[in-house]
Design an enzyme around this catalytic site. Structure first.
Site, PDB file in Angstrom:
ATOM      1  N   ASN A 210      24.585  25.375  11.450  1.00 12.42           N
ATOM      2  CA  ASN A 210      23.195  25.730  11.173  1.00 12.42           C
ATOM      3  C   ASN A 210      22.870  27.016  11.934  1.00 12.42           C
ATOM      4  O   ASN A 210      23.732  27.582  12.599  1.00 12.42           O
ATOM      5  CB  ASN A 210      22.255  24.584  11.558  1.00 12.42           C
ATOM      6  N   ASP A 279      23.559  16.373  11.133  1.00 10.88           N
ATOM      7  CA  ASP A 279      23.268  15.003  10.708  1.00 10.88           C
ATOM      8  C   ASP A 279      24.397  14.434   9.855  1.00 10.88           C
ATOM      9  O   ASP A 279      24.483  13.228   9.643  1.00 10.88           O
ATOM     10  CB  ASP A 279      21.960  14.976   9.909  1.00 10.88           C
ATOM     11  N   LYS A 289      44.497  24.529   5.749  1.00  9.50           N
ATOM     12  CA  LYS A 289      43.470  25.294   5.040  1.00  9.50           C
ATOM     13  C   LYS A 289      43.461  24.895   3.553  1.00  9.50           C
ATOM     14  O   LYS A 289      44.525  24.852   2.925  1.00  9.50           O
ATOM     15  CB  LYS A 289      43.783  26.783   5.177  1.00  9.50           C
ATOM     16  N   LYS A 337       9.447  10.933  14.211  1.00  9.67           N
ATOM     17  CA  LYS A 337      10.673  11.040  15.033  1.00  9.67           C
ATOM     18  C   LYS A 337      10.396  10.614  16.477  1.00  9.67           C
ATOM     19  O   LYS A 337      11.228   9.975  17.108  1.00  9.67           O
ATOM     20  CB  LYS A 337      11.210  12.478  15.016  1.00  9.67           C
ATOM     21  N   LYS A 341      12.604   7.624  17.730  1.00  8.20           N
ATOM     22  CA  LYS A 341      13.586   7.944  18.782  1.00  8.20           C
ATOM     23  C   LYS A 341      13.082   7.564  20.177  1.00  8.20           C
ATOM     24  O   LYS A 341      13.742   7.843  21.169  1.00  8.20           O
ATOM     25  CB  LYS A 341      13.930   9.437  18.709  1.00  8.20           C
TER      26      LYS A 341
HETATM   27  O1  PMT Z   1      18.525  27.727  19.104  1.00  6.76           O
HETATM   28  P1  PMT Z   1      17.409  28.591  18.559  1.00  6.76           P
HETATM   29  O2  PMT Z   1      17.914  29.650  17.614  1.00  6.76           O
HETATM   30  O3  PMT Z   1      16.536  29.127  19.649  1.00  6.76           O
HETATM   31  O4  PMT Z   1      16.479  27.658  17.634  1.00  6.76           O
HETATM   32  C1  PMT Z   1      15.699  26.664  18.212  1.00  6.76           C
HETATM   33  C2  PMT Z   1      15.704  25.349  17.376  1.00  6.76           C
HETATM   34  C3  PMT Z   1      15.053  25.595  16.034  1.00  6.76           C
HETATM   35  C4  PMT Z   1      17.141  24.849  17.157  1.00  6.76           C
HETATM   36  C5  PMT Z   1      14.908  24.287  18.227  1.00  6.76           C
HETATM   37  O5  PMT Z   1      13.601  24.768  18.431  1.00  6.76           O
HETATM   38  C6  PMT Z   1      14.864  22.934  17.530  1.00  6.76           C
HETATM   39  O6  PMT Z   1      14.010  22.654  16.724  1.00  6.76           O
HETATM   40  N1  PMT Z   1      15.843  22.047  17.866  1.00  6.76           N
HETATM   41  C7  PMT Z   1      16.030  20.730  17.246  1.00  6.76           C
HETATM   42  C8  PMT Z   1      16.668  20.898  15.901  1.00  6.76           C
HETATM   43  C9  PMT Z   1      16.951  19.564  15.232  1.00  6.76           C
HETATM   44  O7  PMT Z   1      18.089  19.192  15.143  1.00  6.76           O
HETATM   45  O8  PMT Z   1      15.919  18.894  14.887  1.00  6.76           O
HETATM   46  P2  PMT Z   1      16.012  17.437  14.128  1.00  6.76           P
HETATM   47  O9  PMT Z   1      14.632  17.256  13.670  1.00  6.76           O
HETATM   48  O10 PMT Z   1      17.102  17.463  13.105  1.00  6.76           O
HETATM   49  O11 PMT Z   1      16.436  16.425  15.256  1.00  6.76           O
HETATM   50  C10 PMT Z   1      15.469  15.772  16.066  1.00  6.76           C
HETATM   51  C11 PMT Z   1      16.010  15.472  17.451  1.00  6.76           C
HETATM   52  O12 PMT Z   1      17.120  14.556  17.368  1.00  6.76           O
HETATM   53  C12 PMT Z   1      16.517  16.719  18.161  1.00  6.76           C
HETATM   54  O13 PMT Z   1      16.067  16.684  19.509  1.00  6.76           O
HETATM   55  C13 PMT Z   1      18.018  16.589  18.053  1.00  6.76           C
HETATM   56  O14 PMT Z   1      18.658  17.238  19.164  1.00  6.76           O
HETATM   57  C14 PMT Z   1      18.236  15.080  18.038  1.00  6.76           C
HETATM   58  N2  PMT Z   1      19.430  14.661  17.264  1.00  6.76           N
HETATM   59  C15 PMT Z   1      19.633  15.115  16.019  1.00  6.76           C
HETATM   60  C16 PMT Z   1      20.747  14.715  15.281  1.00  6.76           C
HETATM   61  C17 PMT Z   1      21.670  13.828  15.889  1.00  6.76           C
HETATM   62  N3  PMT Z   1      22.756  13.439  15.238  1.00  6.76           N
HETATM   63  N4  PMT Z   1      21.450  13.365  17.122  1.00  6.76           N
HETATM   64  C18 PMT Z   1      20.342  13.755  17.818  1.00  6.76           C
HETATM   65  O15 PMT Z   1      20.143  13.323  18.958  1.00  6.76           O
END
Ligand code: PMT
Length: 409
Positions: A210, A279, A289, A337, A341
């Site tokens: 991403n 995810d 490859k 969330k 969470k």
């Molecule tokens: O890195 P930059 O370029 O500065 O950009 C910043 C950002 C956009 C990455 C940051 O501000 C941000 O939003 N980070 C969280 C991105 C994300 O994965 O969001 P989510 O809504 O998909 O996940 C929610 C939370 O669950 C997050 O805290 C994530 O770390 C956590 N998570 C997600 C997936 C997973 N498998 N396990 C997790 O614990």
């Protein structure tokens, strides 16, 4: 965060080849709004002229305690009294030795003895001089008096040798000064921060990822270190340099990042998950490859279990702060969330907005806490957002979160 604004920073320059880098340091300090006063040893003036540093600092440069004009215009005691912080950069073996034993035979050492403010030394010298036990003893003596020693960098030295002895990057010296002048209100915290993207292999040369650059998480790590916290940073692949004072754990895939987070979780008092963790991952990454052919191909993806609810279940007195990257319905999705969470705080950003989310130096965030408090902020730098999150961390700890929903203009 404008820690250096209107602060008087006295820069002491001693006579080494790195003296020319003092010019860059002064420029960075004035750029942050500091009032910079420069003092130089006689030898420093052999490497860079007082006129250059006077022009950059916009103030007369002190070079001689015994010059009547200088003494009436600048005054060594006035210089010491006015300083909010003093940094000696570069600090030669000679000035380190003289300061360590309290010799006051020139303007720089005299001001150092008269000063009551925080003092930092940024040594720069030949690798063997730096490794010499006398220099080490003198630095230890300074440290024992709460002088901050900003360790030199390793690399190619002007004398032709390789090794430890390069003046630290002026940006790092500024960060140390900011830390010295900060309140250290997070000194009791051990903060585990995740940052950056993850990569899920399709085959040995391709992956799914991403747009996360790591800037948001790194800004949090930097700000928390400046405010006195101990930091571990679990980072996905990022071109960013590890912030000063921060222990960085490098990971690539979501599995690695989540395992490193779980492993370090018992150490922390607060977890901040700013990383963009995948995810889904390819169900069966190929060993070789995948060869190109004319047919369409389908990639089977399998979900990656979310780590946050699992960590929340064993959080004890820890605080957990998550992020939500959304492309619509920001507050509703983020609030869901936060609940699912079991977080203490969620930082929601709509990544479709200009100047928010991935890659930029700014972000536009809404903070929602477990007690229902919501606050929306305008576009801020990621450094400002970092401080805001850390302020809320402290407020949650002390039970003094702002009660109402608020929208900052
Ligand atoms: O890195 P930059 O370029 O500065 O950009 C910043 C950002 C956009 C990455 C940051 O501000 C941000 O939003 N980070 C969280 C991105 C994300 O994965 O969001 P989510 O809504 O998909 O996940 C929610 C939370 O669950 C997050 O805290 C994530 O770390 C956590 N998570 C997600 C997936 C997973 N498998 N396990 C997790 O614990």
């Amino acid at each position: 965060m404008a820690l250096l604004k209107d602060k008087t920073i006295v820069v002491g320059v001693s006579g080494g080849i790195a003296a020319y880098k003092a010019a860059e340091l002064i420029r960075l300090l004035t750029g942050r709004g500091a009032q910079v006063r420069v003092m130089m040893t006689r030898n420093a003036a052999e490497f860079i002229t007082p006129l250059t540093l006077q022009t950059l600092s916009a103030h007369p440069v002190a070079t001689n305690t015994f010059d009547l004009t200088q003494e009436s215009e600048i005054g060594h005691i006035r210089l010491a009294d006015r300083a909010d912080a003093i940094v000696i950069a570069p600090a030669t073996a000679d000035i380190i030795a003289r300061a360590a034993v309290g010799i006051a035979d020139d303007i720089v050492t005299t001001v150092l003895l008269a000063a009551r403010c925080p003092i930092a030394f940024a040594p720069a010298m030949n690798v063997h001089m730096y490794a010499h036990p006398t220099v080490a003893e003198n630095l230890a003596r300074l440290r024992s008096r709460n002088v901050v020693v900003i360790e030199p960098d390793e690399g190619e030295l002007a004398c032709g040798y390789e090794g430890k002895g390069r003046l630290p990057d002026p940006v790092a010296i500024v960060e140390e000064l900011e830390r010295m002048l900060s309140l250290r209100d997070l000194a009791d915290e051990r903060i585990l921060v995740t940052a950056g993207p993850t990569r899920e292999a399709i085959d040995p040369v391709r992956y799914i990822s991403n747009h996360s650059s790591g800037k948001m998480g790194y800004a949090i790590a930097r700000a928390a270190w400046r405010r006195g916290a101990a930091i571990r940073l679990v980072s996905g692949p990022s071109v960013l340099k590890a912030p000063r004072g921060v222990e960085r754990i490098e990971t690539v895939s979501a599995a690695e990042m989540l395992a490193a987070t779980a492993e370090n979780f018992p150490w922390c008092s607060t977890l901040v998950m700013a990383a963009a963790v995948a995810d889904f991952r390819p169900a069966r990454p190929a060993d070789q490859k995948i060869k190109k052919n004319a047919r369409a191909m389908t990639l089977e993806l399998q979900p990656i279990a979310d780590e946050l609810p699992r960590l929340s279940a064993k959080k004890g007195a820890r605080l957990i702060i998550g992020f939500a990257a959304e492309t619509g319905n920001l507050e509703a999705h983020a609030a869901e969330k936060l609940r699912r969470k079991k977080l203490d705080l969620i930082v929601a950003n709509d990544v479709t907005l200009e100047g928010a989310g991935f890659g930029s130096d700014t972000n536009i965030v809404t903070l929602i806490s477990a007690d229902g408090n919501r606050e929306s902020h305008p576009k801020l730098t990621k450094d400002e957002v970092a401080d805001l999150i850390l302020d809320r961390l402290l407020a949650i700890r002390s039970g003094s979160m702002p009660r109402k929903s608020s929208r900052s203009a």
